[in-house]
Structure formats: C-alpha cells, structure tokens
Motif scaffolding. Structure first.
Motif: not given
Length: 232
Positions: A82-84, A125-139
């Motif tokens: 994953p790109e930093k 159902a497809a596996l996604s991730a919390r980090v894919a939430s735009i509204s939850d992206n603070g990092l």
C-alpha cells in the motif's frame, strides 16, 4: 427450494473459513468453492472474465445459489504494498489493485446474480474494508487499496439498485471483516489493538451471522463484522 452457496476466493484464509463453515452448517445442498490456485472446475481468476463465466456455468448445473460471497482482496504482493504517499503511486500496480478489488467482484456479480431465481431471498456479499469509507478517512495513504475498495462499495450500491428492479428479495452488500490473521494483513498486524486480530474462522462466523440477519432494506450498504453500518 434447495439452493447452493458460492465462495469466491476459497483458498484464502477467510475464504477457506467461509467454505468450511458453510459445509459444516449443512444449510445448502451444495457449497461451491472457487479460487485462482485451484484447478479444473474449481478454478477462477478475477482478472479473467472467461474463467468467471466458466465458474458460473458450473454453478448453473445444480441448485440455484442463494448466497454468493466474494472473499478476495489485494493489498500487497511481493515488494509492492500500500502506498504511503503520492510519490509511491505506480500505474501498473494501481491497475492491478483495481482489477482484483473492484472489477473482479463486479464481473462475478455480472455472471452469478442472473443465476438467482426470482422470489427467493438471496445475498451477494463482497469483502470490502473500513478504510474504503471516504467519510471515515482521516489518515490518508494506502491510495490504491482505499480507492479500489471504495470503487467496489459504489458498485455494490449500483448493483443493489439494479437488482432490486428485477428481484426484490436479493440483498447486495459489502462487508468489513475487521483485521483477520491472514497473509493480507500479516505485515500490518503490529498496530492492531489487543483482541482485535481475528482468526479466519471467527471472522467468517461473525460475517455469516451478519449475513443471516440482513434484510432487503440493507441492500447497497457496507456493514462491519458486528452488523453495524459503515457510512460510505
């Protein structure tokens, strides 16, 4: 009506756990497990639509599916991860990330959703991730993974809307399994709080409980392993 279940990515940690749990539960007449590493009729490659179509043709020979789980994801491979930062972006790696995390699952939907009969409750159902939430992206960071899974979330919403017009009892969702002790998360487990690293068997059972409780109004949404909706 007898039905079948389908697990795409059945050779991975959580995918294998899904397949084993569904077989053990015995609620489906047939449990189909497909994976890139498997051969023959059980082979599937999310970057090859022909293999996806062939897998769907195998399922079509038996009881219709009422559960399809896409348990796949690409976060790192070899020295690629994953790109930093923006300077780390590589177009070939981005394209592969999108191919596996977004395009592949949607092609599975293209060929498997038509196999679901009308009038029958079914879940895709497809596996996604919390980090894919735009509204939850603070990092920030993890550009390709975040963006490709966010693209998957959008397609899940689109598919849910389209499927509701044809089959009102089909639920299409994205699921966040938490951090699971698999090769995908292995390089990043040091930052996981105690008690929040799940073994694949626990993760699969948690998500199967979530799937069992899903209602038609839940279609098109992203849920975590406790059944809580995550805002896109």
């Amino acid at each position: 009506m007898s039905s079948s279940a389908v697990v795409i990515g059945a050779s991975g940690g959580i995918g294998a756990a899904f397949e084993a749990a569904l077989i053990e539960e015995g609620a489906f007449e047939v449990v189909h497990g497909f994976a890139r590493s498997r051969r023959g009729d059980a082979h599937i490659d999310l970057t090859d639509e022909t293999s996806i179509e062939a897998a769907a043709a195998q399922v079509a020979k038996g009881p219709p599916p009422s559960l399809v789980i896409v348990a796949t994801g690409l976060l790192h491979e070899g020295e690629k991860g994953p790109e930093k930062a923006l300077r780390d972006l590589d177009p070939e790696w981005l394209a592969k990330t999108y191919a596996v995390n977004a395009i592949g699952p949607v092609l599975v939907a293209k060929h498997f959703l038509p196999l679901i009969p009308k009038g029958q409750r079914a879940v895709f159902a497809a596996l996604s991730a919390r980090v894919a939430s735009i509204s939850d992206n603070g990092l920030g960071g993890w550009h390709g993974y975040r963006a490709s899974k966010a693209a998957l979330n959008m397609m899940v919403r689109n598919l849910a809307i389209e499927e509701a017009r044809r089959k009102s009892r089909t639920v299409v969702v994205a699921l966040h399994p938490g951090t699971v002790d698999t090769p995908l998360s292995k390089p990043f487990q040091g930052n996981v709080p105690e008690g929040r690293l799940f073994d694949p068997e626990r993760a699969a059972l948690q998500l199967l409980d979530v799937i069992e409780d899903l209602k038609v109004p839940d279609s098109g949404k992203l849920f975590d392993y406790e059944g809580r909706e995550i805002a896109f």
